[in-house]
Every structure is written in C-alpha cells, then in structure tokens.
Write a protein that holds these residues in place. Structure first.
Motif, PDB file in Angstrom:
ATOM      1  N   PHE A  48      79.453  63.378  34.183  1.00 41.71           N
ATOM      2  CA  PHE A  48      78.544  62.487  35.097  1.00 41.71           C
ATOM      3  C   PHE A  48      77.166  63.073  35.224  1.00 41.71           C
ATOM      4  CE2 PHE A  48      81.133  65.366  37.744  1.00 41.71           C
ATOM      5  CZ  PHE A  48      79.833  66.165  38.511  1.00 41.71           C
ATOM      6  N   ALA A  49      76.351  62.408  35.675  1.00 40.71           N
ATOM      7  CA  ALA A  49      74.975  62.998  35.957  1.00 40.71           C
ATOM      8  C   ALA A  49      74.265  62.086  37.123  1.00 40.71           C
ATOM      9  CB  ALA A  49      74.139  62.800  34.687  1.00 40.71           C
ATOM     10  N   GLY A  50      73.452  62.534  37.818  1.00 45.51           N
ATOM     11  CA  GLY A  50      72.820  61.757  39.008  1.00 45.51           C
ATOM     12  C   GLY A  50      71.805  62.534  39.670  1.00 45.51           C
ATOM     13  N   GLY A  51      71.518  62.046  40.869  1.00 47.64           N
ATOM     14  CA  GLY A  51      70.529  62.666  41.690  1.00 47.64           C
ATOM     15  C   GLY A  51      70.430  62.040  42.869  1.00 47.64           C
ATOM     16  N   GLY A  52      69.757  62.521  44.100  1.00 42.94           N
ATOM     17  CA  GLY A  52      69.478  62.080  45.209  1.00 42.94           C
ATOM     18  C   GLY A  52      68.527  62.899  46.136  1.00 42.94           C
ATOM     19  N   ILE A  53      68.728  62.575  47.354  1.00 40.89           N
ATOM     20  CA  ILE A  53      68.062  63.547  48.360  1.00 40.89           C
ATOM     21  C   ILE A  53      69.067  64.283  49.416  1.00 40.89           C
ATOM     22  CG2 ILE A  53      66.583  63.224  50.376  1.00 40.89           C
ATOM     23  CD1 ILE A  53      65.052  62.387  48.088  1.00 40.89           C
ATOM     24  N   GLU A  54      68.746  65.568  49.462  1.00 40.27           N
ATOM     25  CA  GLU A  54      69.510  66.194  50.607  1.00 40.27           C
ATOM     26  C   GLU A  54      68.572  66.942  51.627  1.00 40.27           C
ATOM     27  OE1 GLU A  54      71.829  69.061  48.450  1.00 40.27           O
ATOM     28  OE2 GLU A  54      70.176  70.441  48.266  1.00 40.27           O
ATOM     29  N   VAL A  55      69.231  67.053  52.549  1.00 34.90           N
ATOM     30  CA  VAL A  55      68.490  67.665  53.752  1.00 34.90           C
ATOM     31  C   VAL A  55      69.220  69.145  53.956  1.00 34.90           C
ATOM     32  CG1 VAL A  55      68.315  67.755  56.376  1.00 34.90           C
ATOM     33  CG2 VAL A  55      68.209  65.486  55.161  1.00 34.90           C
ATOM     34  N   LEU A  56      68.233  70.173  54.028  1.00 34.94           N
ATOM     35  CA  LEU A  56      68.938  71.264  54.266  1.00 34.94           C
ATOM     36  C   LEU A  56      68.278  72.171  55.228  1.00 34.94           C
ATOM     37  CD1 LEU A  56      69.567  74.060  52.114  1.00 34.94           C
ATOM     38  CD2 LEU A  56      66.927  74.419  51.893  1.00 34.94           C
ATOM     39  N   ARG A  57      69.159  72.598  55.913  1.00 34.25           N
ATOM     40  CA  ARG A  57      69.099  73.664  57.066  1.00 34.25           C
ATOM     41  C   ARG A  57      69.310  74.964  56.722  1.00 34.25           C
ATOM     42  NH1 ARG A  57      71.756  76.564  60.719  1.00 34.25           N
ATOM     43  NH2 ARG A  57      71.272  76.296  63.230  1.00 34.25           N
ATOM     44  N   GLU A  58      68.377  75.737  56.634  1.00 29.23           N
ATOM     45  CA  GLU A  58      68.159  77.382  56.354  1.00 29.23           C
ATOM     46  C   GLU A  58      68.238  78.096  57.429  1.00 29.23           C
ATOM     47  OE1 GLU A  58      67.724  78.838  52.043  1.00 29.23           O
ATOM     48  OE2 GLU A  58      65.648  78.683  52.962  1.00 29.23           O
ATOM     49  N   ARG A  59      68.899  79.354  57.783  1.00 33.13           N
ATOM     50  CA  ARG A  59      68.714  80.270  58.961  1.00 33.13           C
ATOM     51  C   ARG A  59      68.428  81.298  58.063  1.00 33.13           C
ATOM     52  NH1 ARG A  59      72.725  83.273  61.151  1.00 33.13           N
ATOM     53  NH2 ARG A  59      72.355  83.759  63.400  1.00 33.13           N
ATOM     54  N   PRO A 106      64.503  66.705  46.618  1.00 31.40           N
ATOM     55  CA  PRO A 106      65.432  65.753  45.914  1.00 31.40           C
ATOM     56  C   PRO A 106      66.232  66.907  44.929  1.00 31.40           C
ATOM     57  CG  PRO A 106      63.249  66.163  45.180  1.00 31.40           C
ATOM     58  CD  PRO A 106      63.267  66.818  46.782  1.00 31.40           C
ATOM     59  N   PHE A 107      67.080  66.136  44.566  1.00 26.97           N
ATOM     60  CA  PHE A 107      68.275  66.889  43.821  1.00 26.97           C
ATOM     61  C   PHE A 107      68.713  66.027  42.508  1.00 26.97           C
ATOM     62  CE2 PHE A 107      72.234  64.881  44.307  1.00 26.97           C
ATOM     63  CZ  PHE A 107      72.180  64.577  45.504  1.00 26.97           C
ATOM     64  N   VAL A 108      69.096  67.205  41.575  1.00 23.27           N
ATOM     65  CA  VAL A 108      69.638  66.547  40.317  1.00 23.27           C
ATOM     66  C   VAL A 108      70.682  67.153  40.091  1.00 23.27           C
ATOM     67  CG1 VAL A 108      67.646  65.437  39.222  1.00 23.27           C
ATOM     68  CG2 VAL A 108      68.352  67.803  38.595  1.00 23.27           C
TER      69      VAL A 108
END
Lengths: 123, 221
Positions: free
Chosen positions: B134-145, B179-181
C-alpha cells in the motif's frame, strides 16, 4: 459505387480477427476438456487480467473456475474466446500455510528487530 | 466518407472482438470488508535541527499507534490514526557569548515526547490476495513536548562574572500540522487478520522531520 469497396474493406479486415479468435477459442475448449477438474490453473484473459484458479468444469459453453483468493468468491464462467493463455499452475505460489508461516515470521522478526534497536540504544 | 467510415468500423471490429461482452473475472467477495483496524509498535526518528543550538539533531524513540480505515473501494481506503512515542533524548550545547572574553557553554538535555493524530488516503494494490502493498499520504497534527534540563555553564574564566542567564521554559509544547507519506505492506495470516509493516515520513519546510517505522497486527471487519 464507393459503398462496395467500403464493405469489402470491413469484411477483409474484420473477418480474420473473428476467425482467429474463434479458432483460438476452439483450441482452448479442446485443451480444457483434457484437464482434470480440481486442477489449479493459471489463466490470462484478453483484457490483461491474470487469474490463478481451480478448474471446476469445462463444458462446450465455457470454463468454470473458482479464483484462488483470500476471501472465497463465487465460481466464475470464462468464455474460451477470452482466454489468451491457459496452463496448469504447478503450485509455486504461496499457500495458506506458507502465508501463515511468513506472517508469523514477519511479526516475530519485527518484534525482535524492535527489541534489538531498543537494546542498542540503551546508554 | 464511406471509406473513412469503413476504416472506423473495421478498426472497431478487429480490436473489439469478443472482449467487453462479458465482465472480467471479479475477485471481489460478495460481502467485502469495509473496515480495517490495526495496532502497531515501531521506532521514530525525529529532526530537531531548528532548535538553534549545537549538538544532536535527531532523536529516536519507541512509537505506538492505532488506526481505523474505511474502504471506499476494494483498493482505496481512508484512514485515521493516532500515536504516541516514548521520550527521546538529545544533548545540545548553548554558546553564551561574553563581551571581551572567550564564550562560555551550557549543556542542555532535551527530552522530546510526541503524539500525533492524522488522516489520510491509501491505495492498496492487488485484489483479495494474501499480500497487499500500500501507499498513501495525508495530514497529521503533531504535538511535541520538549522538557529541558539545563546544566551549569562550563568554560568559565575564574574571577569573571557571568551575565544573567535565562533558563528556557520547560516543558515547552508545540503543535504543528504536517503532510505525510507512507508505504508498506499487509500480509494476511488469515482471511481477515494481517501483519502490517510500513514506514511513514512527515515533512515541514525543513524537509522530512519525523520518520517512523512500524510493525503491527490488524484485522478487516
């Protein structure tokens, strides 16, 4: 007067193609009737689709096969004229047991890989 | 004109033959799976080179995630996922300039921990088989402490007073949408159960900043 050459052109170009398809279909029909039911076969169709399937029945109308899929699908009929290649599959593919073994091995490998990385990064 | 029409008709007849009179073999089951759920563990590498100090740029740590996917077609899947990581450590050094004297340095240990939630679209190759890349992509929200432990300065000349030092706030929490892949494969071990492994990279304007390798198990519903 120009209609006649046009008709002749249609007939001369189209006829060999029909005849060829029909002849090939007859050959596959004859071949299929010599293959034992239950045999695993590999088919390639005129639309490019490749299927590995179990032969259920070969009659005058067509070939009845059950595609070898993960989730079973209904038996399907294939017209002989649509077959481009048809051969016995010698079973070099992956069976369910082999798939389970590889899956488990992948899982174990992934787990051990993670563990090794963890160990390697401990200060 | 009749000749042109004849060419068209002949071309149609010679190429069309008997194809398309009958649908192709369908490998899609009568009641295909609609949902795909999975859990995974893995390892994250993240780039922090935007921090403005000298030292390690990348940290790495354990990561875990869960995902829920919905098949739109047998090949196309929308998915949401959420994940958390362990605490990754980097060592950095801050240069404190002193007027008319060699600089003084101060070590900082940063402990990063992140959480993500994302949504994407994936294309799954092959029909109803045991192995599906499979292959794909999208958007993610990252919270970094980022928790910082500041060490006492070193390189100080005896008898020379240091300027007032500010301590960076700790912990600092940042949020970013990226964005991520991703790509990988699912290997089915039963009709509806699979082992899945893959790699995902998310990007900021500095390039790939978070790369995670995951392996896990899941099922189709």
């Amino acid at each position: 007067m120009r209609v006649l050459p046009a008709l002749l052109l249609i007939i001369t170009m189209a006829a060999p193609s029909f005849a060829q398809t029909q002849a090939q279909g007859d050959l596959w029909r004859a071949f299929a009737q010599k293959v034992d039911v239950g045999t695993r076969v590999k088919l390639r169709l005129d639309d490019g689709q490749r299927v590995v399937a179990t032969l259920i029945e070969a009659n005058a109308d067509g070939l009845f096969v059950q595609p070898r899929t993960r989730v079973p699908v209904p038996v399907q009929r294939i017209a002989y004229e649509r077959i481009v290649s048809f051969e016995r599959d010698e079973g070099r593919g992956i069976g369910a047991a082999k798939a389970v073994a590889i899956g488990v091995a992948s899982g174990v490998g992934a787990f051990l890989g993670t563990l090794l990385i963890l160990i390697a990064t401990i200060d | 004109m009749p000749l042109a029409a004849a060419f068209l008709a002949a071309a149609f007849l010679t190429t069309g033959t008997a194809a398309a009179q009958q649908p192709a073999i369908s490998l899609t089951p009568a009641d295909p799976a609609r949902w795909d759920i999975a859990g995974s563990v893995g390892w994250l590498g993240a780039d922090t080179s935007g921090a403005g100090t000298i030292g390690d740029d990348w940290y790495d740590t354990f990561a875990g995630a869960v995902s829920i996917g919905r098949y739109v077609t047998p090949h196309l899947k929308t998915e949401i996922h959420g994940g958390m990581t362990g605490e990754g450590r980097i060592y950095r050094v801050e240069e404190l300039p002193l007027p008319g004297a060699p600089p003084v340095f101060r070590a900082q240990e940063h402990y990063f921990r992140s959480a993500t939630i994302g949504a994407g679209v994936f294309y799954q190759f092959f029909d109803n088989q045991w192995f599906h890349p499979f292959a794909g992509g999208g958007i993610e929200v990252l919270r970094e402490r980022d928790r910082v432990e500041v060490q006492p300065p070193f390189g100080q000349v005896p008898g020379r007073a240091l300027p007032p030092l500010t301590t960076p706030p700790s912990p600092q929490v940042t949020y970013a949408a990226r964005p991520f892949v991703a790509t990988g494969f699912k290997w089915y071990v039963a009709e509806c159960a699979f082992v899945r492994t893959g790699i995902q990279a998310s990007f900021s304007n500095h390039g790939a900043t978070h790369v995670v390798w995951t392996a896990g198990i899941g099922g189709d519903l």
